[in-house]
Design an enzyme around this catalytic site. Structure first.
Site, short mmCIF file in Angstrom:
data_model
loop_
_atom_site.label_atom_id
_atom_site.label_comp_id
_atom_site.label_asym_id
_atom_site.label_seq_id
_atom_site.Cartn_x
_atom_site.Cartn_y
_atom_site.Cartn_z
NE ARG A 18 8.30 50.51 6.94
CZ ARG A 18 8.63 50.88 5.70
NH1 ARG A 18 7.92 51.80 5.07
NH2 ARG A 18 9.64 50.31 5.08
CE LYS A 25 8.35 43.23 4.85
NZ LYS A 25 9.42 44.20 4.53
CG ASN A 172 18.69 48.55 -6.36
OD1 ASN A 172 18.43 47.51 -6.97
ND2 ASN A 172 19.40 48.56 -5.25
CE1 TYR A 390 -15.22 10.52 21.62
CE2 TYR A 390 -16.57 12.38 22.34
CZ TYR A 390 -15.40 11.64 22.43
OH TYR A 390 -14.43 12.00 23.33
CB SER A 408 -37.86 11.97 8.92
OG SER A 408 -38.03 12.33 7.56
NE ARG A 443 -41.69 4.97 14.46
CZ ARG A 443 -42.51 4.72 13.42
NH1 ARG A 443 -43.75 4.33 13.62
NH2 ARG A 443 -42.06 4.88 12.20
#
Length: 463
Positions: A18, A25, A172, A390, A408, A443
């Site tokens: 079910r 289950k 039961n 990476y 930044s 830069r």
């Protein structure tokens, strides 16, 4: 007086058709843990040894999940009823003399207090069988308990019950305490001459009575705790009940849950007093939260250790990380596995870390990625900074010393080491090590061509 030995068998072989699922289950989750976790945990708390799980459908998957649980496994190759399932454990329990507790892998809401009472009653009565029962308003579909005072005469299935027996409301639950080795001898006498061709565990009661043994029953105070889970609707209801139980316990221990109905906290999670948890928070796995923490809406924490006084802001996700005292995380930060914050750190909005170790006072306020990095004390990481860890084949580390100021939009091309006290100019791409107390700027030179924009506009106007 010698202490009675206890063992436990957990029935977990059924397919659960079910559920309409390829997953076994008992591995469907209730409040963050597979159903079978709960009875197995209870058996451990009750000092049952050995603890055996009867597996069948998806046996290898269930065994793999429970590999580190301390449980043993018994295969039930054919599912021929509960009596047959317990019979499969007979060889593994050969020589065991004591109380055998039978639990079901799809009954997750049982409380330890209930099983404590069941075992104590069973052992004090010196019974051969004691069945856990429940008084329910609507007993349809359940086996009825037929008593004569304390003695249980039989358990009668509804289809076999008389009108008088069908009116009985004591049912039961399928949870038993047995005397061993008696139960295995009785199971040898149980046949399968019935419409289902199954070995019924309830037949053991009749065999016990025929042999002059005591058969007892103990009713649970809360029938809902013995409810089995057979479909997704019942699975969700069990999850709601388990979370409510867990959250109520946390609130009584001094944790504030602003909206307990929307706080999703796994069973193994530990939380210190005076911590406040907002709606929609998920605390999962092996997580600990310290005292005086604030956790805002939408936070997800999985397998993390969070110290005292931490503020986790809205929408942040933390996985496999250690967060020291008085840190502020988020909003919308993502701490991936291997992140370690020493304390008094700030990781602001849209900061992501992975295998990053930050010493005390280091901070990155926004829009930053720190992967495979070691960052010293009181380092300030500017907006838009990334560690380029990476190279397409291998991961490399970035190491930044104490008291470094990073402007930044800086890219650190790992492997690279930045000396303490240095300053990294905004917009730099750092490819070489930087010594202590240095200024590093990398830069291109700014070029200005005066009047260029005006000439371009005039050229467009002529077209």
């Amino acid at each position: 007086m010698n202490k009675i030995q206890r063992a436990a068998v957990i029935l977990a072989a059924g397919q659960g058709t079910r559920m309409k699922s390829s997953r076994p289950k008992v591995l469907h989750e209730v409040a963050g843990m597979p159903m079978v976790y709960y009875p197995l945990q209870l058996a451990a708390e009750l000092h049952c040894d050995p603890r055996l799980v009867v597996v069948g459908h998806g046996a290898a998957t269930v065994e793999a999940y429970l590999a580190d649980s301390g449980a043993g496994f018994v295969r039930q190759e054919e599912q021929l009823g509960t009596g047959h399932a317990l019979r499969c454990a007979a060889e593994a329990l050969a020589g065991f003399n004591g109380t055998l507790l039978l639990l079901c892998g799809d009954v997750p809401l049982l409380r330890r207090e209930t099983l404590d009472r069941l075992l104590a009653y069973h052992e004090s009565e010196q019974a051969a069988v004691t069945v856990l029962t429940a008084e329910v308003a609507e007993p349809r579909g359940y086996g009825r308990i037929v008593r004569a005072g304390a003695e249980v005469l039989r358990i009668v299935e509804e289809k076999d019950a008389s009108a008088e027996e069908q009116a009985l409301r004591e049912i039961n639950t399928g949870i038993y305490a047995f005397a061993a080795p008696f139960v295995f001898a009785a199971l040898e006498a149980v046949g399968c001459n019935n419409a289902q061709g199954e070995y019924y565990l309830t037949d053991v009661l009749a065999i016990a009575r025929q042999g002059g043994e005591r058969v007892r029953a103990l009713a649970t105070d809360d029938p809902a705790e013995a409810q089995g889970v057979n479909d997704r609707v019942q699975l969700a209801a069990a999850g709601v009940a388990m979370r409510r139980r867990r959250n109520e316990a946390l609130m009584r221990e001094g944790v504030t849950l602003v909206d307990p109905e929307t706080a999703y906290i796994d069973p193994a999670v530990r939380i210190g007093t005076d911590t406040v948890i907002a709606p929609g928070v998920h605390l999962q796995g092996n997580t600990s939260i310290g005292r005086d923490c604030r956790i805002e809406p939408g936070v997800v924490v999985r397998d993390c250790q969070v110290a005292d006084g931490v503020h986790l802001k809205a929408g942040s996700v933390l996985e496999g990380s250690q967060v020291g005292a008085a840190c502020a995380i988020g909003p919308m930060a993502h701490l991936r596995p291997g992140t370690v914050l020493a304390g008094h750190n700030k990781l602001g909005n849209f900061v992501e870390t992975k295998k990053a170790i930050l010493a005390e006072g280091a901070q990155a306020s926004h829009l930053t990625y720190l992967g495979d990095a070691e960052i010293g004390r009181n380092v300030n990481i500017g907006c838009g900074t990334i560690t380029c860890n990476y190279d397409g084949v291998n991961k490399h580390r970035t190491i930044i010393g104490d008291n470094v100021f990073v402007g930044s939009d800086v890219q650190f091309i790992a492997p690279v080491r930045i000396g303490s006290g240095s300053l990294i100019g905004a917009g730099s791409t750092i490819t070489r090590d930087v010594p202590e107390d240095a200024l590093a700027i990398a830069r291109s030179e700014q070029k200005i061509v005066e009047g260029w924009a005006a000439r371009k506009r005039k050229a467009r106007e002529k077209k």
